[in-house]
Design a protein around this motif. Structure first.
Motif, PDB file in Angstrom:
ATOM      1  N   ARG A   1      47.900  45.430  34.472  1.00 10.71           N
ATOM      2  CA  ARG A   1      47.204  46.238  33.452  1.00 10.71           C
ATOM      3  C   ARG A   1      45.825  46.678  33.921  1.00 10.71           C
ATOM      4  O   ARG A   1      45.372  47.766  33.592  1.00 10.71           O
ATOM      5  N   ARG A   2      45.137  45.828  34.662  1.00 11.75           N
ATOM      6  CA  ARG A   2      43.768  46.134  35.076  1.00 11.75           C
ATOM      7  C   ARG A   2      43.680  46.940  36.361  1.00 11.75           C
ATOM      8  O   ARG A   2      42.649  47.514  36.663  1.00 11.75           O
ATOM      9  N   VAL A   3      44.748  46.948  37.144  1.00 17.32           N
ATOM     10  CA  VAL A   3      44.765  47.726  38.383  1.00 17.32           C
ATOM     11  C   VAL A   3      45.827  48.812  38.200  1.00 17.32           C
ATOM     12  O   VAL A   3      47.000  48.587  38.466  1.00 17.32           O
ATOM     13  N   PRO A   4      45.384  49.988  37.724  1.00 16.39           N
ATOM     14  CA  PRO A   4      46.353  51.038  37.416  1.00 16.39           C
ATOM     15  C   PRO A   4      47.167  51.437  38.649  1.00 16.39           C
ATOM     16  O   PRO A   4      46.649  51.496  39.755  1.00 16.39           O
ATOM     17  N   GLY A   5      48.421  51.698  38.413  1.00 19.77           N
ATOM     18  CA  GLY A   5      49.266  52.213  39.480  1.00 19.77           C
ATOM     19  C   GLY A   5      49.467  51.258  40.635  1.00 19.77           C
ATOM     20  O   GLY A   5      49.689  51.684  41.762  1.00 19.77           O
ATOM     21  N   VAL A   6      49.400  49.951  40.355  1.00 20.54           N
ATOM     22  CA  VAL A   6      49.619  48.970  41.420  1.00 20.54           C
ATOM     23  C   VAL A   6      50.948  49.286  42.087  1.00 20.54           C
ATOM     24  O   VAL A   6      51.928  49.584  41.412  1.00 20.54           O
TER      25      VAL A   6
END
Length: 187
Positions: free
Chosen positions: A113-118
């Motif tokens: 959620r905190r690292v978009p596009g992981v």
């Protein structure tokens, strides 16, 4: 921070391969981090994008200590800040009935959620030689996640050389060895 993270995650670009290192605050997880840093430098020097590292630490919610290391979670938070690596703390609540793997999944979900596009997420462990622990991780976690063990069966002399080369001060936090006391500097 209040969102479950300690340290910077905003610098992790979209589409990154994130290696989540299970970090106890002990020497083996520190050595695994050093191995990942070497891998990262090698990947970037050969023109690759490399990957990003996020630390994940489970701890007892009541005592606020990391199991087996008997290290306060506050110490691990300080280590992460000093190292400049983001840390996700995953509290485990005894008697809650919530399965361990669900708690881990919650921590991985927070990273997603905190690292978009992981891009990819790989779980990394500093295990050296305990077959039963690796067998459990492989059986229970590999259906959901890619797993890595960068120190598995590494020669102890090489690990001790790497620890010495790091220049860090290592303090014994837990021991089962006669003649070695908690609080002693390890040398």
């Amino acid at each position: 921070g209040g969102d479950g993270f300690v340290g910077p995650v905003s610098s992790i670009p979209d589409g990154s391969h994130v290696r989540v290192l299970f970090f106890s605050g002990g020497k083996d997880s520190f050595l695994a981090l050093r191995a990942l840093v070497r891998q990262q430098r090698l990947a970037r020097s050969s023109g690759g994008r490399g990957f990003r590292v996020v630390l994940l630490t489970t701890f007892d919610a009541g005592s606020r200590t990391v199991a087996h290391q008997d290290v306060p979670i506050a110490t691990v938070e300080r280590q992460a800040r000093h190292l400049g690596v983001p840390l996700v703390g995953v509290p485990l609540r005894r008697g809650s009935g919530e399965p361990y793997l669900d708690r881990i999944g919650g921590g991985i979900g927070l990273i997603r959620r905190r690292v978009p596009g992981v891009g990819r997420v790989t779980l990394v462990f500093g295990d050296l030689h305990l077959d039963h622990i690796r067998e459990w991780r492989d059986a229970e976690m590999s259906p959901r996640y890619e797993l890595e063990y960068p120190l598995w069966r590494a020669p102890y002399d090489g690990l001790m050389d790497d620890l010495e080369a790091s220049g860090i001060r290592t303090v014994v936090s837990a021991t089962t060895v006669d003649g070695v006391g908690v609080g002693e500097v390890y040398d």
